[in-house]
Design a protein around this motif. Structure first.
Motif, PDB file in Angstrom:
ATOM      1  N   ASN A 175      16.887  31.160 -11.562  1.00  0.00           N
ATOM      2  CA  ASN A 175      17.579  30.204 -10.698  1.00  0.00           C
ATOM      3  C   ASN A 175      18.909  30.762 -10.206  1.00  0.00           C
ATOM      4  O   ASN A 175      19.283  30.566  -9.054  1.00  0.00           O
TER       5      ASN A 175
ATOM      6  N   TYR B  30      18.204  33.082  -7.442  1.00  0.00           N
ATOM      7  CA  TYR B  30      17.881  32.312  -6.231  1.00  0.00           C
ATOM      8  C   TYR B  30      19.154  31.816  -5.551  1.00  0.00           C
ATOM      9  O   TYR B  30      19.322  31.955  -4.339  1.00  0.00           O
TER      10      TYR B  30
ATOM     11  N   GLU C  71      16.200  19.116 -14.143  1.00  0.00           N
ATOM     12  CA  GLU C  71      16.667  19.310 -12.769  1.00  0.00           C
ATOM     13  C   GLU C  71      18.030  18.679 -12.525  1.00  0.00           C
ATOM     14  O   GLU C  71      18.808  19.157 -11.699  1.00  0.00           O
TER      15      GLU C  71
ATOM     16  N   ARG D  23      20.954  20.339 -10.187  1.00  0.00           N
ATOM     17  CA  ARG D  23      21.199  19.783  -8.852  1.00  0.00           C
ATOM     18  C   ARG D  23      22.648  19.938  -8.396  1.00  0.00           C
ATOM     19  O   ARG D  23      22.894  20.355  -7.245  1.00  0.00           O
TER      20      ARG D  23
ATOM     21  N   TYR E   6      23.154  23.574  -7.286  1.00  0.00           N
ATOM     22  CA  TYR E   6      22.538  23.826  -5.976  1.00  0.00           C
ATOM     23  C   TYR E   6      23.464  23.320  -4.867  1.00  0.00           C
ATOM     24  O   TYR E   6      23.689  24.016  -3.868  1.00  0.00           O
ATOM     25  N   ALA E   7      23.972  22.105  -5.035  1.00  0.00           N
ATOM     26  CA  ALA E   7      24.836  21.516  -4.011  1.00  0.00           C
ATOM     27  C   ALA E   7      26.124  22.313  -3.853  1.00  0.00           C
ATOM     28  O   ALA E   7      26.620  22.515  -2.728  1.00  0.00           O
TER      29      ALA E   7
ATOM     30  N   ASN F 150      25.395  25.176  -1.746  1.00  0.00           N
ATOM     31  CA  ASN F 150      24.670  24.828  -0.521  1.00  0.00           C
ATOM     32  C   ASN F 150      23.269  25.418  -0.505  1.00  0.00           C
ATOM     33  O   ASN F 150      22.808  25.972   0.501  1.00  0.00           O
ATOM     34  N   LYS F 151      22.577  25.327  -1.630  1.00  0.00           N
ATOM     35  CA  LYS F 151      21.216  25.826  -1.751  1.00  0.00           C
ATOM     36  C   LYS F 151      20.248  24.643  -1.880  1.00  0.00           C
ATOM     37  O   LYS F 151      20.519  23.663  -2.585  1.00  0.00           O
ATOM     38  N   LYS F 152      19.125  24.776  -1.212  1.00  0.00           N
ATOM     39  CA  LYS F 152      18.093  23.758  -1.300  1.00  0.00           C
ATOM     40  C   LYS F 152      17.482  23.775  -2.700  1.00  0.00           C
ATOM     41  O   LYS F 152      17.146  24.841  -3.217  1.00  0.00           O
ATOM     42  N   PRO F 153      17.342  22.616  -3.346  1.00  0.00           N
ATOM     43  CA  PRO F 153      16.686  22.591  -4.660  1.00  0.00           C
ATOM     44  C   PRO F 153      15.289  23.198  -4.577  1.00  0.00           C
ATOM     45  O   PRO F 153      14.595  23.075  -3.566  1.00  0.00           O
ATOM     46  N   ILE F 154      14.896  23.870  -5.640  1.00  0.00           N
ATOM     47  CA  ILE F 154      13.624  24.574  -5.679  1.00  0.00           C
ATOM     48  C   ILE F 154      12.873  24.202  -6.950  1.00  0.00           C
ATOM     49  O   ILE F 154      13.493  23.840  -7.963  1.00  0.00           O
TER      50      ILE F 154
ATOM     51  N   THR G 189      10.305  29.485  -0.134  1.00  0.00           N
ATOM     52  CA  THR G 189      11.198  28.739   0.772  1.00  0.00           C
ATOM     53  C   THR G 189      10.840  28.981   2.221  1.00  0.00           C
ATOM     54  O   THR G 189      10.057  29.868   2.551  1.00  0.00           O
TER      55      THR G 189
END
Length: 414
Positions: free
Chosen positions: A131, A134, A171, A175, A178-179, A182-186, A414
């Motif tokens: 993660n 990523y 998760e 979360r 990720y925020a 600025n990454k989209k959750p995966i 993605t």
């Protein structure tokens, strides 16, 4: 001396092993040595080498730089397994804060990547490491035994349980990070299964799920940088030696106390490496036919032994196969159980759950594997293959290819 290809540039590799477990950090060290010899930089993201119980100092003693990250408190969970059993460990999986602070672990890997700027991070069955790769947009790989993947694949009942646990519980720790970046959750389970996953196993020895990105490299034989015990020369005096090691995952102390009286009557010398898992009081109680050290070079010891009693650990099993000795696996967790069941199914030894093993059963099992040649013959069928394995070199080549690709973790999702 560098062995880089003419068009290659030196790369930087970050290993993130479970540094509480000796075998896990040792196999990363062996791969790291190959990469270093090829002219690359190698750094370890591990717990503080001075922290009691952790084996991070194996990397340090091998000359590798390190950066601190917080890891799960494996000592806590192995103690719970030893004293409480699987039920309480299951409850601990719903109360991670005091032994696995996921937000701090996840952020710690990201910070390590930002500080060291590696071309790739190679985790150790670590969803947090993949993660982090990523989030920071770098390649990732992993090292785990392929047969353990069955717990995260159909038709295992644990697979949907892990998915639900990850989605509804884990998760929420990821979360906010990720925020922050600025990454989209995966989907972290899919991400983990998609990265190149090095399996230090002989292809065909175990059954394993095919829905992972496995890279079968063969055994990675390794030893910690430790001196020979004072009693090592005794092993060549003609007495029959039995190697006894439960690795670094607990259960040894109560088991020794349980078997001392009966083992004292047997015509064998028991060569024990404790891995720091036995108290001085228990060591002092040992009968005269025991030789005990905290650590010893296992491959060298096994050359003078006729059988091994161990925890079902994968690395130790391959050392035993190299030596061609019968095995008794006393497993403590599910991955070790798979190894124990495999070697029993293939006729290389016997297995039992460590917590439930009686002294009588162990004496009977030892007499069986020592008196029946089929166990030794079954192990010896793999000896030459294991001895000639090039797992570390093959793994290093794969990691070079993944790092040079520049393809970030999760790029196929993605």
């Amino acid at each position: 001396m560098s062995n880089l290809p003419a068009n290659g540039r030196p790369l930087k590799f970050m290993f993130a092993p479970m540094s509480y477990m000796l075998s896990h950090i040792c196999r990363c060290v062996e791969i790291g040595k190959v990469l270093r010899d090829r002219g690359h930089q190698v750094v370890f993201a591990v717990e503080d080498p001075e922290r009691p119980g952790w084996r991070s100092n194996v990397a340090v003693k091998s000359g590798f730089p390190w950066v601190h990250v917080q890891e799960q408190d494996y000592g806590y969970i192995f103690n719970r397994l030893e004293t409480k059993g699987f039920l309480f460990v299951g409850l601990d999986l719903l109360n991670l804060g005091h032994w696995t602070p996921l937000d701090k672990i996840f952020q710690g890997y990201i910070d390590a990547i930002d500080k060291e700027k590696p071309d790739i991070i190679c985790g150790d069955a670590s969803i947090a490491a993949s993660n982090a790769a990523y989030v920071r947009g770098i390649p990732a790989a992993g090292i785990t035994n392929s047969y353990a993947g069955k717990f995260v694949s159909w038709p295992s009942i644990t697979y949907p349980a892990i998915q639900v646990w990850d989605k509804l519980y884990l998760e929420r720790f990821r979360r906010p990070i990720y925020a922050k970046y600025n990454k989209k959750p995966i989907d972290s389970v899919r991400l983990f299964k998609s990265i190149p996953m090095i399996s230090p196993d002989l292809d065909g020895l175990y059954e394993y799920p095919k829905d992972w990105n496995w890279k079968m490299v063969g055994p990675i034989l390794s030893e910690p940088p430790v001196p020979m015990p004072d009693w090592f020369d005794e092993l060549q005096d003609g007495q029959t030696n039995i190697y006894f090691s439960l690795g670094t995952t607990g259960m040894l102390d109560p088991l020794l106390r349980r078997v001392y009286a009966d083992f004292a009557k047997l015509p064998y010398r028991f060569v024990v490496t404790t891995g720091g898992q036995a108290t001085q009081e228990t060591i002092a109680m040992a009968p005269p036919n025991f030789r005990i050290a905290e650590y010893a070079p296992g491959r060298a010891v096994l050359k003078h032994c006729k059988a091994i009693i161990f925890h079902g650990g994968n690395s130790t099993m391959y050392q035993a196969l190299e030596a061609g000795v019968p095995m008794i696996a006393l497993w403590n967790q599910l991955e070790q159980k798979l190894t124990g069941e495999m070697l029993q199914r293939r006729g290389m030894g016997l297995c039992s759950q460590a917590r439930k093993t009686s002294s009588k059963w162990l004496v009977d099992a030892l007499n069986e594997v020592m008196s029946n040649p089929k166990y030794r013959e079954a192990s010896q069928r793999f000896s030459s293959t294991v001895a000639s394995a090039t797992g570390a070199a093959t793994a290093a080549r794969i990691l070079e290819e993944v790092a040079r690709s520049g393809e970030p973790a999760g790029h196929t999702l993605t």
